[in-house]
Each structure stands twice: as C-alpha cells, then as structure tokens.
Design an enzyme around this catalytic site. Structure first.
Site, mmCIF file in Angstrom:
data_model
loop_
_atom_site.group_PDB
_atom_site.id
_atom_site.type_symbol
_atom_site.label_atom_id
_atom_site.label_comp_id
_atom_site.label_asym_id
_atom_site.label_seq_id
_atom_site.Cartn_x
_atom_site.Cartn_y
_atom_site.Cartn_z
ATOM 1 N N GLY A 25 0.665 -1.237 -0.124
ATOM 2 C CA GLY A 25 -0.116 0.040 -0.120
ATOM 3 C C GLY A 25 0.769 1.294 0.051
ATOM 4 N N GLU A 26 0.578 2.023 1.044
ATOM 5 C CA GLU A 26 1.478 3.452 1.104
ATOM 6 C C GLU A 26 2.060 3.252 2.352
ATOM 7 O OE1 GLU A 26 2.255 5.289 -1.336
ATOM 8 O OE2 GLU A 26 3.629 6.552 0.383
ATOM 9 N N SER A 27 3.597 3.189 2.786
ATOM 10 C CA SER A 27 3.828 2.822 3.908
ATOM 11 C C SER A 27 3.503 4.386 4.668
ATOM 12 C CB SER A 27 5.418 2.752 3.771
ATOM 13 O OG SER A 27 6.024 3.672 3.079
ATOM 14 N N CYS A 31 6.009 -5.423 0.550
ATOM 15 C CA CYS A 31 6.309 -4.186 0.019
ATOM 16 C C CYS A 31 6.367 -3.049 0.892
ATOM 17 C CB CYS A 31 5.265 -3.895 -1.250
ATOM 18 S SG CYS A 31 5.822 -2.994 -2.291
ATOM 19 N N ARG A 43 12.981 3.468 -0.307
ATOM 20 C CA ARG A 43 11.536 3.197 -1.082
ATOM 21 C C ARG A 43 11.498 3.322 -2.432
ATOM 22 N NH1 ARG A 43 7.781 7.196 1.615
ATOM 23 N NH2 ARG A 43 6.061 6.035 0.447
ATOM 24 N N ILE A 98 5.823 -3.620 -7.418
ATOM 25 C CA ILE A 98 4.994 -2.277 -7.800
ATOM 26 C C ILE A 98 5.349 -1.190 -6.694
ATOM 27 C CG2 ILE A 98 2.727 -1.106 -7.754
ATOM 28 C CD1 ILE A 98 1.689 -4.034 -7.824
ATOM 29 N N ARG A 99 6.257 -0.342 -7.176
ATOM 30 C CA ARG A 99 6.924 0.582 -6.359
ATOM 31 C C ARG A 99 7.627 -0.013 -5.157
ATOM 32 N NH1 ARG A 99 3.840 4.275 -4.032
ATOM 33 N NH2 ARG A 99 1.831 3.088 -4.197
ATOM 34 N N HIS A 104 4.974 -9.058 -4.408
ATOM 35 C CA HIS A 104 3.698 -8.993 -3.912
ATOM 36 C C HIS A 104 3.269 -10.755 -4.124
ATOM 37 C CE1 HIS A 104 1.926 -4.928 -3.223
ATOM 38 N NE2 HIS A 104 2.865 -4.712 -4.123
ATOM 39 N N GLU A 118 0.578 -12.074 -3.125
ATOM 40 C CA GLU A 118 -0.986 -12.214 -3.377
ATOM 41 C C GLU A 118 -1.066 -12.206 -4.660
ATOM 42 O OE1 GLU A 118 0.923 -9.560 -2.144
ATOM 43 O OE2 GLU A 118 -0.409 -7.810 -2.386
#
Ligand code: GLN
Length: 186
Positions: free
Chosen positions: A46-48, A77, A104, A132-133, A168, A170
């Site tokens: 997500g967004e840390s 991630c 990051r 992803i990023r 990821h 998942e």
C-alpha cells in the site's frame, strides 16, 4: 493458527481472499482487539507513509511493538518498509522490527512496475513476483537471512521470526511464500 491481515490501508483484501482460499479464517485487523487474537500478522502493500500514520491513529503501533516477539509478521512491499529500520524519510516512522534498511521505490516508480521470475532457497518451484514501487534493501545486519534475490539484490528476507518481501505474493498462484510464513508461525 490465527492469521491476521492489517486492514487499515492498501492491499489487505487480496491477502484475506488468498487465506480464505486456503480454508483459513483470517482476521481482518483494524484494532487492538483483533490484533491480540493473532499468531501471525500480514502487513500488506500500500502506502507506507499513510499506513504508518494510521497505525498511530488507531493506537496500533504500540500494540504491535508490544507483541512483536510473540507473533510472527510478514511485511509485503509497504509492509516491508514498515518492518525495516529506515529513518531517512521525514514523513515516515517505521516499526524497526527487523534490522535492515530500504530505499523506498528502489525498484522503480509505478510506471516501471514489473513481473520477475523468483527462485527461493526453500522451494524448487519458480514463480512470478510482481514489483510495484517496491522497496530495495540497501543494508542488513547479520541477523538477517536472504531467501531470494533478483539481479543479485535481496527481495525476500527473514530474521527467522519475521519475513519481509519486496514483491506481492498475493498476485501469484504460487503459495510457497505463504507456506514459509505458516512454518515460521508453527
Ligand atoms: N512504495 C510504496 C511505499 O513505500 C510501497 C508500494 C507497495 O506497497 N506496492 O509505501
């Protein structure tokens, strides 16, 4: 085995679906009561920075730090970023649960997202990992063991208690990363 998925922000639904498909009854962790039922916790991507703020908002940072030695955590991630001991971002306070540092988005920005064949040290199966990023590990201590590398850089690491993953799992059909995590819990 009670596995929780931190469900404050990001990719938690995909992990919940994955665990349900394995006939586990995952706990959607939104508060301390949920957290204290868990033997294992997945911190999703997500967004840390946002997740870090929400941990404080929900009073969950303290609780996770309180039980970190009793439960096992898999950080994916943004979850990997949170598990790390990275201190050079003004807007981000990591949990510093594992002794490594990340850059990051070190594997590239959103537009440079990619799939990459992964071979781990614990399974003969190769599978596709989605980046992803994704955070790039820039340093780690002797307490850390590398379980998979991409371009000679670690992308899956453990301290034999917790697990951190740049990609990821998942999004893959392969379950070996989850199974490795279940083994840590058991
Ligand atoms: N780059 C994001 C961060 O540092 C993580 C991206 C992800 O979880 N897919 O928060």
């Amino acid at each position: 085995m009670n596995i929780g998925v931190l469900s404050l922000q990001g990719n938690y639904s995909e992990h919940l679906i994955k665990l349900e498909s394995l006939d586990l009854k995952p706990i959607k962790v939104k508060n301390k009561i949920d957290l204290f039922k868990c033997d294992g916790l997945i911190i999703p991507g997500g967004e840390s920075t946002t997740m870090s703020k929400m941990l404080d908002f929900q009073g969950l940072r303290e609780s996770i730090l309180e039980i970190k030695d009793k439960i096992h955590i898999m950080g994916v991630c943004a979850g990997m970023v949170l598990l790390s001991d990275t201190s050079n971002y003004n807007n981000l306070e990591t949990l510093s649960i594992m002794d490594f540092k990340v850059n990051r988005n070190g594997w590239g920005r959103q537009i440079h997202s990619f799939n990459q064949k992964i071979k781990t040290s614990f399974s003969d199966n190769q599978f596709i990992g989605t980046f992803i990023r994704a955070p790039k590990i820039v340093s780690y201590s002797d307490s850390i063991k590398c379980l998979a590398k991409v371009k000679n850089e670690p992308v899956l690491i453990t301290d034999n208690h917790h697990l951190a993953c740049s990609f990821h799992p998942e999004y893959s059909n392969d379950l070996s990363v989850y199974k490795y995590f279940f083994k840590l819990i058991n």
